[in-house]
Enzyme design. Structure first.
Site, mmCIF file in Angstrom:
data_model
loop_
_atom_site.group_PDB
_atom_site.id
_atom_site.type_symbol
_atom_site.label_atom_id
_atom_site.label_comp_id
_atom_site.label_asym_id
_atom_site.label_seq_id
_atom_site.Cartn_x
_atom_site.Cartn_y
_atom_site.Cartn_z
ATOM 1 N N GLU A 1 0.835 -1.208 0.000
ATOM 2 C CA GLU A 1 0.000 0.000 0.000
ATOM 3 C C GLU A 1 0.871 1.260 0.000
ATOM 4 O OE1 GLU A 1 -3.083 0.034 -0.554
ATOM 5 O OE2 GLU A 1 -3.966 -1.831 0.165
ATOM 6 N N ARG B 1 0.492 3.734 -3.230
ATOM 7 C CA ARG B 1 -0.157 5.022 -2.979
ATOM 8 C C ARG B 1 0.873 6.152 -2.873
ATOM 9 N NH1 ARG B 1 -5.784 3.887 0.010
ATOM 10 N NH2 ARG B 1 -5.811 1.645 -0.239
ATOM 11 N N ASP C 1 -5.085 -9.806 -7.720
ATOM 12 C CA ASP C 1 -5.324 -8.958 -8.883
ATOM 13 C C ASP C 1 -4.111 -8.283 -9.549
ATOM 14 O OD1 ASP C 1 -5.123 -7.461 -6.539
ATOM 15 O OD2 ASP C 1 -7.102 -6.551 -6.669
ATOM 16 N N GLU D 1 -12.123 0.005 -10.289
ATOM 17 C CA GLU D 1 -11.712 -0.962 -11.325
ATOM 18 C C GLU D 1 -12.606 -0.964 -12.566
ATOM 19 O OE1 GLU D 1 -12.050 -1.697 -8.082
ATOM 20 O OE2 GLU D 1 -9.930 -1.836 -7.516
ATOM 21 N N THR E 1 -1.177 0.568 -10.251
ATOM 22 C CA THR E 1 -2.470 0.006 -9.828
ATOM 23 C C THR E 1 -3.255 0.970 -8.947
ATOM 24 O OG1 THR E 1 -3.550 -1.982 -8.985
ATOM 25 C CG2 THR E 1 -1.591 -1.222 -7.787
HETATM 26 C C1 DMJ Z 1 -6.467 0.340 -4.896
HETATM 27 O O1 DMJ Z 1 -5.705 0.634 -3.800
HETATM 28 C C2 DMJ Z 1 -5.681 -0.364 -5.957
HETATM 29 O O2 DMJ Z 1 -6.354 -0.269 -7.166
HETATM 30 C C3 DMJ Z 1 -5.400 -1.790 -5.634
HETATM 31 O O3 DMJ Z 1 -4.754 -2.459 -6.674
HETATM 32 C C4 DMJ Z 1 -6.683 -2.509 -5.336
HETATM 33 N N1 DMJ Z 1 -7.475 -1.829 -4.358
HETATM 34 C C5 DMJ Z 1 -7.676 -0.420 -4.453
HETATM 35 C C6 DMJ Z 1 -8.886 0.014 -5.202
HETATM 36 O O4 DMJ Z 1 -9.974 -0.768 -5.134
#
Ligand code: DMJ
Length: 607
Positions: free
Chosen positions: A199, A203, A337, A512, A598
């Protein structure tokens, strides 16, 4: 003083005495200075001063005698690498074109597009103001109560995650205000005992690097802070096998304590660090960050065909023993994912210079088509696909779960992007069916918003099964062979046709689905995707907007769902950014120039 010296001058032997006095005083000062320097050096390297232990943690709180700040890059590595894996040289000129060749729009199209763009930007500004007024510099604003949450290191997750969106939306004054705060954030320490490396990477590190990239490399503080944070995270890789500790006791790391990776690590948390660490190496010229993630990729590559479903990786992997083959549950949903998402994206980030990621992706997709993707029974008999999950108990026994997740809606965008990146245009049909599967889930709910997790009725993937919808077939899937019970379940759970269960009815402001719509739109130029995106946006705005910002929803089966007092930073970093980009000019964050991590952070592809 001159007068006093004259008096002394009259006494025999005073001059040599004075000289000696001056000599001894100077010598004493020099000795004292050298002693302090030595102790200071000792303090720096061993954490001791005046015999009193001073750990790096204490140094984080109270800088040393000379104000020296603790620096993660100075923590000695217990398991240094023999030689660094270097970034491969890129070959960008050979990369296929990703974006559609857009035609000039009509005036009417432009007017409609611009009014939608303004609507999305207003939603962002509203949420940003709510954050500024109620939770400035905290991780998140609570959108109903106006309180704040701090679960992501207390470094201002929303502030950092929003930087590039501010720039992209042209909110330059707000961007300047936010950047001015970045230099003050101390990324060397956090009140959290355990840091989530994934995370923090997607982020914060992704946010800083992206803001640096999109704003034209002018704000050096963004890169300086990315390095500060990258140097901290790098210590999480200091384990005997160089696999990272993903839920990291960072204080132990700072103290140079022994560390090892976990027996059970989450796949996505290990496999989705490549883009950010690679970009950091590209921007700094320091290969150590790339080295850290390249070693993980080598393990994925070696073991891809040794897992219980060859080609795919299970949700839990044993990083302690670098054995990624033992666990049994496979999915494209939560906790797995972004591993898959990063294979084609990292290929682009490296300018196609490394075939590893192409092979990893193509092998995984072939296996996913065979084992995970299913056609849900639906009352318009549309050609839809949803990624489910599979548990392989033994070579003779396995359980398939036909479950759709909001998190797995990234798959449509991934397949579309990879279809272009690898010249596999036939996969665009698969991408479209995956995107339509998520749109179906949105459009089937009374709120117009997809739930976190649901179950559907899968059709067999055979040529004889045309997947034609009948009530009987649906009811059979809801309650095997008991039509009355099926009616009760459908009524109790407010199930729309084709749905078998709602396992988690919330909507957490996730990105997503719109992410995949955006990617597919930029690749195909299909404007009906913009219309669908607009319907999704209106549905969210109608029920999730609060006086302060936007809130999660308890149950999307209600026309007016109850609110959850949470707005994760990804709503501003991703969800609203993707809504904005699908209505922006195609040249804004072009997929031929950028690859998005992501967390929706665009990183410049190397030229
Ligand atoms: C985000 O922090 C990122 O997209 C991660 O890959 C999956 N979860 C959240 C959004 O749903």
């Amino acid at each position: 003083m001159a007068c006093a010296l004259e008096v002394f001058d009259d006494r025999p032997g005073m001059i040599p005495l004075l000289r000696r006095w001056a000599f001894y005083t100077t010598a004493a000062f020099v000795t004292l200075f050298l002693l302090i320097q030595t102790l200071h050096t000792l303090e720096h390297h061993s954490g001791r001063f005046w015999g009193k232990p001073r750990s790096p943690i204490e140094k984080l709180r109270h800088p040393g005698l000379f104000g020296t700040k603790f620096e993660w890059k100075n923590v000695p590595q217990r398991h240094p690498v023999d030689s660094l894996v270097h970034l491969p040289p890129g070959q960008l000129d050979e990369m296929p074109r990703i974006q559609h060749d857009f035609e000039v729009e009509t005036e009417a199209q432009r007017t409609q597009r611009m009014s939608r763009l303004v609507g999305v930007k207003a939603a962002f500004e509203h949420s940003w103001e709510g954050y500024k007024e109620n939770a400035w510099l905290q991780d998140e604003v609570a959108p109903v109560s106006g309180k704040s949450h701090n679960g992501f290191g207390s470094w201002g997750a929303t502030l950092v995650d929003s930087l590039d969106t501010l720039w992209i939306m042209g909110l330059r004054k707000e961007f300047a205000i936010a950047v001015a705060e970045i230099g003050k954030i101390d990324f060397t320490t956090t009140p959290l005992a355990e840091l989530n490396v994934f995370e923090t990477t997607i982020r914060y590190l992704g946010g800083l690097l992206s803001a640096f990239d999109v704003s034209g490399h002018k704000h050096k503080v963004l890169l300086r802070k990315a390095v500060e944070l990258g140097d901290m995270l790098y210590v999480a890789f200091d384990t005997p096998n160089r696999m990272p500790v993903t839920r990291w006791d960072w204080k132990n790391g700072a103290l140079g304590g022994s560390q090892e990776a976990a027996r059970f690590s989450l796949l996505a948390e290990v496999g989705s660090l490549t883009l950010e660490f690679t970009r950091l190496s590209q921007l700094t010229g320091d290969h150590k960050y790339y080295d850290a993630v390249a070693r993980i990729t080598d393990v994925f590559e070696r073991q891809q065909n040794l897992t219980k479903i060859p080609g795919l990786f299970a949700t839990f992997i044993d990083t302690k023993n670098a054995d990624f083959t033992r666990d049994t549950t496979f999915t494209f949903g939560g906790m797995s994912d972004s591993l898959y998402e990063y294979f084609p994206k990292q290929h682009l980030m490296l300018g196609g210079a490394n075939q590893q990621y192409r092979d990893l992706y193509q092998t995984a997709l072939t296996s996913a088509k065979q084992h995970l993707f299913f056609r849900p029974l639906n009352h318009h008999n549309q050609d839809l696909l949803i990624p489910g999950s599979l548990t392989r108990h033994s070579s003779a026994r396995q359980t398939f779960t036909p479950e759709g997740e909001h998190l797995s809606c990234f798959a449509g965008g991934m397949v579309a992007l990879a279809a272009k990146a690898f010249n596999q245009s036939h996969d665009l049909r698969t991408a479209r069916a995956l995107v339509d599967g998520c749109l179906w889930a949105y459009e089937s709910m009374p709120s117009g918003i997809m739930p976190e997790v649901f179950r559907a009725a899968p059709c067999q993937v055979t040529e004889t099964d045309d997947c034609a919808f009948t009530d009987a077939r649906w009811h059979q899937a809801v309650a095997k062979g008991d039509p009355e019970q099926a009616q009760t379940i459908i009524a109790d759970q407010s199930l729309a046709p084709g749905f078998v269960a709602i396992k988690d009815s919330r909507y957490m402001l996730r990105p997503e689905a719109i992410e995949s719509l955006f990617v597919l739109y930029r690749i195909t130029g299909d404007t009906t995707l913009q219309d669908k995106a607009w319907r999704m946006f209106q549905a969210i705005r109608k029920v999730a907007r609060t006086k302060i910002a936007f809130a999660g929803l308890e149950d999307v089966r209600h026309v007016r769902p109850k609110l959850i007092d949470t707005m994760e930073s990804f709503f501003l970093a991703e969800t609203l950014k993707y809504f904005y980009l699908i209505f922006a000019e195609p040249g804004v964050v072009s997929l031929d120039e950028y690859v998005l991590n992501t967390e929706g952070h665009p990183l410049l592809r190397p030229k």
